[in-house]
Design a protein around this motif. Sequence first.
Motif, PDB file in Angstrom:
ATOM      1  N   HIS A 264      25.006  50.752  38.816  1.00  9.79           N
ATOM      2  CA  HIS A 264      24.111  49.732  39.578  1.00  9.79           C
ATOM      3  C   HIS A 264      24.074  48.272  39.529  1.00  9.79           C
ATOM      4  O   HIS A 264      24.323  47.642  40.978  1.00  9.79           O
ATOM      5  N   LEU A 265      24.149  47.839  38.212  1.00  8.40           N
ATOM      6  CA  LEU A 265      23.672  46.508  38.063  1.00  8.40           C
ATOM      7  C   LEU A 265      24.533  45.528  38.897  1.00  8.40           C
ATOM      8  O   LEU A 265      24.772  44.395  38.481  1.00  8.40           O
ATOM      9  N   ALA A 266      25.889  45.907  38.132  1.00  7.95           N
ATOM     10  CA  ALA A 266      26.853  45.439  38.704  1.00  7.95           C
ATOM     11  C   ALA A 266      27.352  45.230  39.891  1.00  7.95           C
ATOM     12  O   ALA A 266      27.877  43.815  40.433  1.00  7.95           O
ATOM     13  N   GLN A 267      26.372  46.033  40.561  1.00 10.93           N
ATOM     14  CA  GLN A 267      26.359  46.190  42.080  1.00 10.93           C
ATOM     15  C   GLN A 267      25.500  45.223  42.557  1.00 10.93           C
ATOM     16  O   GLN A 267      25.395  44.617  44.228  1.00 10.93           O
ATOM     17  N   ALA A 268      24.189  44.618  42.316  1.00 15.27           N
ATOM     18  CA  ALA A 268      23.322  44.288  42.574  1.00 15.27           C
ATOM     19  C   ALA A 268      23.132  42.868  43.046  1.00 15.27           C
ATOM     20  O   ALA A 268      23.726  41.999  42.768  1.00 15.27           O
ATOM     21  N   ASP A 269      22.439  42.746  44.485  1.00 15.84           N
ATOM     22  CA  ASP A 269      22.302  41.571  44.796  1.00 15.84           C
ATOM     23  C   ASP A 269      20.869  40.838  44.324  1.00 15.84           C
ATOM     24  O   ASP A 269      20.996  39.673  44.077  1.00 15.84           O
ATOM     25  N   LEU A 270      19.991  41.666  43.632  1.00 15.16           N
ATOM     26  CA  LEU A 270      18.807  41.452  43.594  1.00 15.16           C
ATOM     27  C   LEU A 270      18.361  42.383  42.756  1.00 15.16           C
ATOM     28  O   LEU A 270      18.548  43.685  42.755  1.00 15.16           O
ATOM     29  N   PHE A 271      18.123  41.843  41.266  1.00 17.88           N
ATOM     30  CA  PHE A 271      17.891  42.209  40.405  1.00 17.88           C
ATOM     31  C   PHE A 271      15.652  42.184  39.923  1.00 17.88           C
ATOM     32  O   PHE A 271      15.443  40.942  39.552  1.00 17.88           O
ATOM     33  N   ALA A 272      15.430  42.976  39.793  1.00 17.49           N
ATOM     34  CA  ALA A 272      13.831  42.988  39.276  1.00 17.49           C
ATOM     35  C   ALA A 272      12.819  44.011  38.671  1.00 17.49           C
ATOM     36  O   ALA A 272      13.534  44.648  38.432  1.00 17.49           O
ATOM     37  N   ALA A 273      12.493  42.587  37.684  1.00 15.39           N
ATOM     38  CA  ALA A 273      11.897  43.967  36.088  1.00 15.39           C
ATOM     39  C   ALA A 273      10.308  44.495  36.814  1.00 15.39           C
ATOM     40  O   ALA A 273       9.390  42.316  36.886  1.00 15.39           O
ATOM     41  N   ILE A 274       9.895  44.653  36.680  1.00 18.02           N
ATOM     42  CA  ILE A 274       7.734  44.871  36.870  1.00 18.02           C
ATOM     43  C   ILE A 274       7.683  45.886  35.942  1.00 18.02           C
ATOM     44  O   ILE A 274       8.135  47.127  35.268  1.00 18.02           O
ATOM     45  N   GLY A 275       6.507  45.219  35.375  1.00 22.50           N
ATOM     46  CA  GLY A 275       6.006  45.620  34.312  1.00 22.50           C
ATOM     47  C   GLY A 275       6.964  46.395  32.716  1.00 22.50           C
ATOM     48  O   GLY A 275       6.266  46.912  32.483  1.00 22.50           O
ATOM     49  N   THR A 276       7.242  45.072  32.588  1.00 19.30           N
ATOM     50  CA  THR A 276       8.016  45.621  31.388  1.00 19.30           C
ATOM     51  C   THR A 276       8.356  44.173  29.745  1.00 19.30           C
ATOM     52  O   THR A 276       8.297  42.888  30.467  1.00 19.30           O
TER      53      THR A 276
END
Length: 232
Positions: free
Chosen positions: A161-173
């Motif tokens: 999934h990460l290799a296909q992502a256009d947008l990546f968000a990390a929330i509360g990490t």
Amino acid sequence: MEKIVILTGAGISAESGLGTFRDEGGLWSQHRIEDVATPEGFARDPALVHGFYNARRVQAAQAAPNPAHEALARLQRDHSGEVVIVTQNVDGLHEAGGAQGVIHMHGELAGALCAFCGHRWRAPDEMSVNEPCPVCHGPGGRPDVVWFGEIPYHMETILEHLAQADLFAAIGTSGNVYPAAGFVEEARAAGAHTVELNLEPSAVVSRFGETRFGPASQTVPAWVGELLGRAG
């Protein structure tokens, strides 16, 4: 259609009353991580570990999703592309808030795992020492959660999934726990725009292209509203 991959950590559930292992005064503060969240701790004192997770299970069952969980479910429903939610959390608040297909990389409090045969089943409200497996009947029942020193679940799927992502968000990490802390690098390598939404900067904040700070119940709905407005 833009593919969005979202990683959530304990910070998204904190406003629902579920503390992190860095909070003072919560369940985690009463125990050493080595005693209740490692295979070695379970081997030493399974009764202590079961008691700890029984308490967490009750706490999670009493919690309700907050506006951040609900906003991500709305993003899944209304975004024209794919929205994948990967969580480090073992609560079920994303699903309670309406999210679908959540990938629980650290397992779930609601699950039980046989240490002997690997069978999984729904955990009873209270698990105990010598919890019997319904398949092999061995006394190897443990919480189906990933402890420190164990390999997270679904890693191959997550990396795809990460290799296909256009947008990546990390929330509360926190950015302190790997491999999740390295997801931003995987997404960047794939050309994704990256954003951190957090109460305060994480340990890997410098690796994100965009940052937003504040309570998740405020920042996440606002961010989702902007994404959906822009898409519309």
